[in-house]
Design a protein around this motif. Structure first.
Motif, mmCIF file in Angstrom:
data_model
loop_
_atom_site.group_PDB
_atom_site.id
_atom_site.type_symbol
_atom_site.label_atom_id
_atom_site.label_comp_id
_atom_site.label_asym_id
_atom_site.label_seq_id
_atom_site.Cartn_x
_atom_site.Cartn_y
_atom_site.Cartn_z
ATOM 1 N N GLY A 89 0.801 -1.233 0.000
ATOM 2 C CA GLY A 89 0.000 0.000 0.000
ATOM 3 C C GLY A 89 0.826 1.271 0.000
ATOM 4 N N VAL A 90 2.162 1.116 -0.107
ATOM 5 C CA VAL A 90 3.035 2.300 -0.122
ATOM 6 C C VAL A 90 2.989 2.940 -1.512
ATOM 7 C CG1 VAL A 90 5.423 3.112 0.092
ATOM 8 C CG2 VAL A 90 4.568 1.306 1.614
ATOM 9 N N GLU A 91 2.796 4.234 -1.529
ATOM 10 C CA GLU A 91 2.711 4.947 -2.800
ATOM 11 C C GLU A 91 4.068 5.003 -3.495
ATOM 12 O OE1 GLU A 91 2.096 9.483 -3.380
ATOM 13 O OE2 GLU A 91 0.109 8.591 -3.429
ATOM 14 N N LEU A 92 4.097 4.562 -4.747
ATOM 15 C CA LEU A 92 5.330 4.586 -5.534
ATOM 16 C C LEU A 92 5.387 5.843 -6.410
ATOM 17 C CD1 LEU A 92 5.226 0.854 -6.681
ATOM 18 C CD2 LEU A 92 6.605 1.833 -4.827
ATOM 19 N N ARG A 93 4.225 6.276 -6.843
ATOM 20 C CA ARG A 93 4.171 7.460 -7.701
ATOM 21 C C ARG A 93 2.739 7.992 -7.692
ATOM 22 N NH1 ARG A 93 8.037 7.725 -12.380
ATOM 23 N NH2 ARG A 93 9.001 9.232 -10.963
ATOM 24 N N ARG A 94 2.640 9.276 -7.980
ATOM 25 C CA ARG A 94 1.328 9.928 -8.021
ATOM 26 C C ARG A 94 1.352 10.938 -9.150
ATOM 27 N NH1 ARG A 94 -2.367 12.296 -3.788
ATOM 28 N NH2 ARG A 94 -1.695 10.498 -2.585
ATOM 29 N N GLY A 95 0.223 11.145 -9.790
ATOM 30 C CA GLY A 95 0.203 12.111 -10.876
ATOM 31 C C GLY A 95 -1.205 12.404 -11.349
ATOM 32 N N ILE A 96 -1.263 13.081 -12.483
ATOM 33 C CA ILE A 96 -2.565 13.290 -13.128
ATOM 34 C C ILE A 96 -2.444 12.899 -14.591
ATOM 35 C CG2 ILE A 96 -3.159 15.237 -11.611
ATOM 36 C CD1 ILE A 96 -2.938 16.905 -14.385
ATOM 37 N N ASP A 97 -3.551 12.485 -15.167
ATOM 38 C CA ASP A 97 -3.629 12.234 -16.602
ATOM 39 C C ASP A 97 -4.742 13.092 -17.187
ATOM 40 O OD1 ASP A 97 -1.691 10.268 -16.413
ATOM 41 O OD2 ASP A 97 -3.013 8.603 -16.944
ATOM 42 N N VAL A 98 -4.500 13.579 -18.384
ATOM 43 C CA VAL A 98 -5.555 14.198 -19.180
ATOM 44 C C VAL A 98 -5.752 13.314 -20.404
ATOM 45 C CG1 VAL A 98 -6.150 16.168 -20.651
ATOM 46 C CG2 VAL A 98 -5.159 16.544 -18.378
ATOM 47 N N ILE A 99 -6.992 12.888 -20.594
ATOM 48 C CA ILE A 99 -7.335 12.055 -21.752
ATOM 49 C C ILE A 99 -8.108 12.899 -22.752
ATOM 50 C CG2 ILE A 99 -8.966 10.238 -22.468
ATOM 51 C CD1 ILE A 99 -8.063 8.608 -20.055
ATOM 52 N N VAL A 100 -7.736 12.779 -24.027
ATOM 53 C CA VAL A 100 -8.546 13.325 -25.108
ATOM 54 C C VAL A 100 -9.280 12.147 -25.733
ATOM 55 C CG1 VAL A 100 -8.565 14.642 -27.260
ATOM 56 C CG2 VAL A 100 -6.801 15.105 -25.530
ATOM 57 N N VAL A 101 -10.602 12.235 -25.746
ATOM 58 C CA VAL A 101 -11.436 11.150 -26.263
ATOM 59 C C VAL A 101 -11.526 11.285 -27.789
ATOM 60 C CG1 VAL A 101 -13.741 10.101 -26.133
ATOM 61 C CG2 VAL A 101 -12.706 11.129 -24.083
ATOM 62 N N SER A 102 -11.618 10.156 -28.472
ATOM 63 C CA SER A 102 -11.714 10.158 -29.934
ATOM 64 C C SER A 102 -13.018 10.813 -30.388
ATOM 65 C CB SER A 102 -11.653 8.721 -30.448
ATOM 66 O OG SER A 102 -12.725 7.972 -29.913
ATOM 67 N N GLY A 103 -13.057 11.194 -31.643
ATOM 68 C CA GLY A 103 -14.208 11.899 -32.197
ATOM 69 C C GLY A 103 -15.528 11.165 -32.015
ATOM 70 N N ASP A 104 -15.492 9.833 -32.024
ATOM 71 C CA ASP A 104 -16.732 9.069 -31.852
ATOM 72 C C ASP A 104 -17.100 8.878 -30.378
ATOM 73 O OD1 ASP A 104 -14.958 7.163 -30.941
ATOM 74 O OD2 ASP A 104 -15.314 5.729 -32.558
ATOM 75 N N GLY A 105 -16.263 9.399 -29.464
ATOM 76 C CA GLY A 105 -16.577 9.329 -28.034
ATOM 77 C C GLY A 105 -16.367 7.971 -27.407
ATOM 78 N N ARG A 106 -15.798 7.027 -28.140
ATOM 79 C CA ARG A 106 -15.740 5.652 -27.651
ATOM 80 C C ARG A 106 -14.347 5.193 -27.234
ATOM 81 N NH1 ARG A 106 -19.929 2.405 -28.921
ATOM 82 N NH2 ARG A 106 -18.526 0.628 -29.158
#
Lengths: 117, 117
Positions: A89-106
């Protein structure tokens, strides 16, 4: 696919221990030409992204990637925080992600990752 | 352009009171086809982005957009936190932006913004 389904599917890729199944899980959510980019790697195709995940998993046996909080979505964008923890349960890394979804939303067209610790 | 120059140039656009000069400042850092997208607007061209800034500035007289902390950059990506304060220093909004830099490294190709308060 809803935001929650896409994000769940994304974490399921990172946390899938079986290599072949991991590729199948990724294929279900990865758009043609999708790119993954964080400080440690820029993966311009699924094979490179999968080899990056495999390498991290082998370096951090038993690590688990976890969503932190609730994803924040608008337009074709999703932002969320995450961390990786070892089996104790020890944290190895932490961050954020930003996802861009494809044009069809899927599917996922881009993942832009940043590390906070 | 360095990360700092690009980010400084970006804040200089938001904080420029003169409409014509604001457009000139934006032109210096905005790539062809660049897109600005935050929860309140998706601007697919510079004119739409400029009208969005003008609208916010007229709704919040004297507001100042400020970088918080130090931008975090890797590959073609820049992430930073920001807030908007009124003339008394009261925070009106806070968030993060992720910038995708153009292929030549000199301009902004995408701004993906998220609000935190």
């Amino acid at each position: 696919m809803t935001t929650a389904e896409l994000v769940d599917g994304y974490f399921a890729v990172w946390n899938e221990p079986d290599t072949a199944l991991r590729a199948t899980r990724l294929a279900a959510i990865w758009a043609d030409g999708a790119i993954y980019c964080d400080p440690s790697v820029r993966a311009e195709d699924a094979a490179r992204f999968l080899s990056h995940i495999a390498e991290l998993r082998s370096r951090q046996p038993g690590a688990v990637w976890r969503l932190l909080g609730t994803p924040d979505a608008h337009h074709d964008l999703i932002r969320f925080a995450w961390h990786v923890v070892d089996p104790a349960g020890v944290e190895l890394r932490r961050g954020i992600d930003v996802i861009v979804v494809s044009g069809d939303g899927r599917r996922i067209a881009r993942v832009y990752g940043f590390f906070d610790a």
